[in-house]
Write a protein that holds these residues in place. Structure first.
Motif, PDB file in Angstrom:
ATOM      1  N   ARG A   1       0.857  -1.197   0.000  1.00 16.13           N
ATOM      2  CA  ARG A   1       0.000   0.000   0.000  1.00 16.13           C
ATOM      3  C   ARG A   1       0.890   1.243   0.000  1.00 16.13           C
ATOM      4  O   ARG A   1       1.906   1.281   0.686  1.00 16.13           O
ATOM      5  CB  ARG A   1      -0.905   0.007   1.235  1.00 16.13           C
ATOM      6  CG  ARG A   1      -1.858  -1.174   1.299  1.00 16.13           C
ATOM      7  CD  ARG A   1      -2.579  -1.243   2.630  1.00 16.13           C
ATOM      8  NE  ARG A   1      -1.665  -1.405   3.744  1.00 16.13           N
ATOM      9  CZ  ARG A   1      -1.148  -2.577   4.108  1.00 16.13           C
ATOM     10  NH1 ARG A   1      -1.448  -3.685   3.447  1.00 16.13           N
ATOM     11  NH2 ARG A   1      -0.313  -2.653   5.118  1.00 16.13           N
ATOM     12  N   ASP A   2       0.496   2.234  -0.744  1.00 18.15           N
ATOM     13  CA  ASP A   2       1.278   3.466  -0.834  1.00 18.15           C
ATOM     14  C   ASP A   2       1.188   4.227   0.493  1.00 18.15           C
ATOM     15  O   ASP A   2       0.113   4.729   0.857  1.00 18.15           O
ATOM     16  CB  ASP A   2       0.741   4.325  -1.973  1.00 18.15           C
ATOM     17  CG  ASP A   2       1.606   5.544  -2.241  1.00 18.15           C
ATOM     18  OD1 ASP A   2       2.553   5.788  -1.471  1.00 18.15           O
ATOM     19  OD2 ASP A   2       1.324   6.255  -3.219  1.00 18.15           O
ATOM     20  N   PRO A   3       2.290   4.330   1.235  1.00 17.09           N
ATOM     21  CA  PRO A   3       2.233   5.006   2.533  1.00 17.09           C
ATOM     22  C   PRO A   3       2.396   6.518   2.448  1.00 17.09           C
ATOM     23  O   PRO A   3       2.305   7.212   3.466  1.00 17.09           O
ATOM     24  CB  PRO A   3       3.415   4.387   3.285  1.00 17.09           C
ATOM     25  CG  PRO A   3       4.425   4.128   2.212  1.00 17.09           C
ATOM     26  CD  PRO A   3       3.625   3.763   0.974  1.00 17.09           C
ATOM     27  N   ARG A   4       2.643   7.059   1.259  1.00 16.47           N
ATOM     28  CA  ARG A   4       2.992   8.478   1.150  1.00 16.47           C
ATOM     29  C   ARG A   4       1.896   9.421   1.631  1.00 16.47           C
ATOM     30  O   ARG A   4       2.214  10.381   2.359  1.00 16.47           O
ATOM     31  CB  ARG A   4       3.394   8.807  -0.288  1.00 16.47           C
ATOM     32  CG  ARG A   4       4.721   8.177  -0.693  1.00 16.47           C
ATOM     33  CD  ARG A   4       5.039   8.399  -2.153  1.00 16.47           C
ATOM     34  NE  ARG A   4       4.081   7.713  -3.009  1.00 16.47           N
ATOM     35  CZ  ARG A   4       4.132   7.740  -4.338  1.00 16.47           C
ATOM     36  NH1 ARG A   4       5.082   8.430  -4.946  1.00 16.47           N
ATOM     37  NH2 ARG A   4       3.233   7.073  -5.058  1.00 16.47           N
ATOM     38  N   PRO A   5       0.623   9.203   1.284  1.00 18.50           N
ATOM     39  CA  PRO A   5      -0.389  10.158   1.768  1.00 18.50           C
ATOM     40  C   PRO A   5      -0.431  10.273   3.293  1.00 18.50           C
ATOM     41  O   PRO A   5      -0.506  11.389   3.829  1.00 18.50           O
ATOM     42  CB  PRO A   5      -1.693   9.586   1.204  1.00 18.50           C
ATOM     43  CG  PRO A   5      -1.277   8.822  -0.007  1.00 18.50           C
ATOM     44  CD  PRO A   5       0.044   8.223   0.347  1.00 18.50           C
ATOM     45  N   GLU A   6      -0.366   9.140   3.974  1.00 16.61           N
ATOM     46  CA  GLU A   6      -0.411   9.206   5.435  1.00 16.61           C
ATOM     47  C   GLU A   6       0.846   9.863   6.002  1.00 16.61           C
ATOM     48  O   GLU A   6       0.773  10.679   6.927  1.00 16.61           O
ATOM     49  CB  GLU A   6      -0.569   7.811   6.043  1.00 16.61           C
ATOM     50  CG  GLU A   6      -0.645   7.859   7.569  1.00 16.61           C
ATOM     51  CD  GLU A   6      -0.871   6.499   8.198  1.00 16.61           C
ATOM     52  OE1 GLU A   6      -0.791   6.429   9.439  1.00 16.61           O
ATOM     53  OE2 GLU A   6      -1.127   5.525   7.473  1.00 16.61           O
ATOM     54  N   LEU A   7       1.997   9.538   5.438  1.00 15.79           N
ATOM     55  CA  LEU A   7       3.240  10.128   5.936  1.00 15.79           C
ATOM     56  C   LEU A   7       3.248  11.647   5.727  1.00 15.79           C
ATOM     57  O   LEU A   7       3.650  12.405   6.618  1.00 15.79           O
ATOM     58  CB  LEU A   7       4.441   9.485   5.238  1.00 15.79           C
ATOM     59  CG  LEU A   7       4.704   8.023   5.614  1.00 15.79           C
ATOM     60  CD1 LEU A   7       5.757   7.422   4.697  1.00 15.79           C
ATOM     61  CD2 LEU A   7       5.145   7.922   7.071  1.00 15.79           C
ATOM     62  N   GLU A   8       2.803  12.081   4.567  1.00 17.08           N
ATOM     63  CA  GLU A   8       2.762  13.520   4.308  1.00 17.08           C
ATOM     64  C   GLU A   8       1.752  14.208   5.225  1.00 17.08           C
ATOM     65  O   GLU A   8       1.998  15.333   5.694  1.00 17.08           O
ATOM     66  CB  GLU A   8       2.424  13.771   2.847  1.00 17.08           C
ATOM     67  CG  GLU A   8       3.568  13.401   1.904  1.00 17.08           C
ATOM     68  CD  GLU A   8       3.192  13.507   0.436  1.00 17.08           C
ATOM     69  OE1 GLU A   8       4.091  13.810  -0.374  1.00 17.08           O
ATOM     70  OE2 GLU A   8       2.015  13.277   0.090  1.00 17.08           O
ATOM     71  N   SER A   9       0.647  13.528   5.515  1.00 15.42           N
ATOM     72  CA  SER A   9      -0.350  14.124   6.408  1.00 15.42           C
ATOM     73  C   SER A   9       0.176  14.261   7.828  1.00 15.42           C
ATOM     74  O   SER A   9      -0.357  15.030   8.625  1.00 15.42           O
ATOM     75  CB  SER A   9      -1.635  13.293   6.410  1.00 15.42           C
ATOM     76  OG  SER A   9      -1.460  12.079   7.128  1.00 15.42           O
ATOM     77  N   ARG A  10       1.226  13.517   8.146  1.00 17.28           N
ATOM     78  CA  ARG A  10       1.823  13.565   9.482  1.00 17.28           C
ATOM     79  C   ARG A  10       3.075  14.442   9.517  1.00 17.28           C
ATOM     80  O   ARG A  10       3.879  14.354  10.449  1.00 17.28           O
ATOM     81  CB  ARG A  10       2.115  12.160   9.980  1.00 17.28           C
ATOM     82  CG  ARG A  10       0.852  11.331  10.159  1.00 17.28           C
ATOM     83  CD  ARG A  10       1.104   9.997  10.826  1.00 17.28           C
ATOM     84  NE  ARG A  10      -0.157   9.292  11.012  1.00 17.28           N
ATOM     85  CZ  ARG A  10      -1.017   9.532  11.991  1.00 17.28           C
ATOM     86  NH1 ARG A  10      -0.748  10.466  12.889  1.00 17.28           N
ATOM     87  NH2 ARG A  10      -2.153   8.850  12.086  1.00 17.28           N
TER      88      ARG A  10
END
Length: 202
Positions: A124-133
């Protein structure tokens, strides 16, 4: 504890090399480390880094006992007691077999120091959650997924790394073969992401 096969070592070293462009970390936590094959391979490139490991099985304690790890912790990263104990301790955290638990990335960031790097391999692409954090995405690639030792882990007494015999040897050989076979299929594709924790990230 058997050594990884040559292709496995090459794969693990390839993953570790992704961190080479950054300053050598003082401390690194490998999550779900098992027998600490990844820290053992990564030490080739980072000889002065202190590698710790976390795993839900006693294998991590054996890995510490044979000095593949500086410190071994048995449990889950999302356990609040573990997160509190390890908070802001590491320059690098590696998640090579992330679980579906949405709290795992949050917990990984909690044990990472501000400015530290999170190395994730996930279908799963973790980038959206990481950027949101509040993280900065440093590098992204697609690669064949890491395949854990699924058959070996299901042997009777498997949490004990001293389990040996023909059945154990066959299971380990099949796990390595399965990893190689799946690596070339579309089902095994995954994201490799390196993210830097921002000063305001939780």
């Amino acid at each position: 504890m058997p050594a990884p096969t040559a292709p496995s070592v090459r794969r693990l070293r390839s993953t570790a090399r992704a961190i080479l462009p950054f300053p050598e970390p003082e401390s690194w936590l490998d999550v779900d480390t098992g027998d600490a094959d990844f820290p053992e391979a990564a030490r080739t490139f980072f000889p002065y880094t202190a590698f710790d490991g976390l795993d839900p099985t006693p294998r991590v304690l054996h890995a510490q006992a044979i000095e593949r790890l500086e410190e071994g912790y048995q449990g889950r990263l999302t356990d609040p007691r573990i997160t509190a104990h390890l908070r802001a301790r590491y320059d690098v955290v590696s998640l090579l077999n992330p679980h579906a638990d949405p709290g795992e990335l949050r917990a990984a960031l909690a044990v990472l120091r501000p400015g530290g790097h999170l190395l994730v391999e996930s279908p799963r692409d973790p980038r959206p959650e990481l950027e949101s954090r509040g993280c900065t995405i440093i590098a992204t690639a697609r690669r064949s997924a890491h395949v854990p030792a699924r058959l070996t882990a299901r042997l009777p007494g498997a949490p004990d790394p001293r389990v040996t015999g023909p059945l154990a040897a066959a299971a380990r050989a099949l796990d390595h073969t399965l990893a190689l076979l799946l690596a070339g299929t579309r089902f095994a594709k995954t994201y490799r992401v390196i993210a830097r924790k921002g000063p305001s990230a939780p």
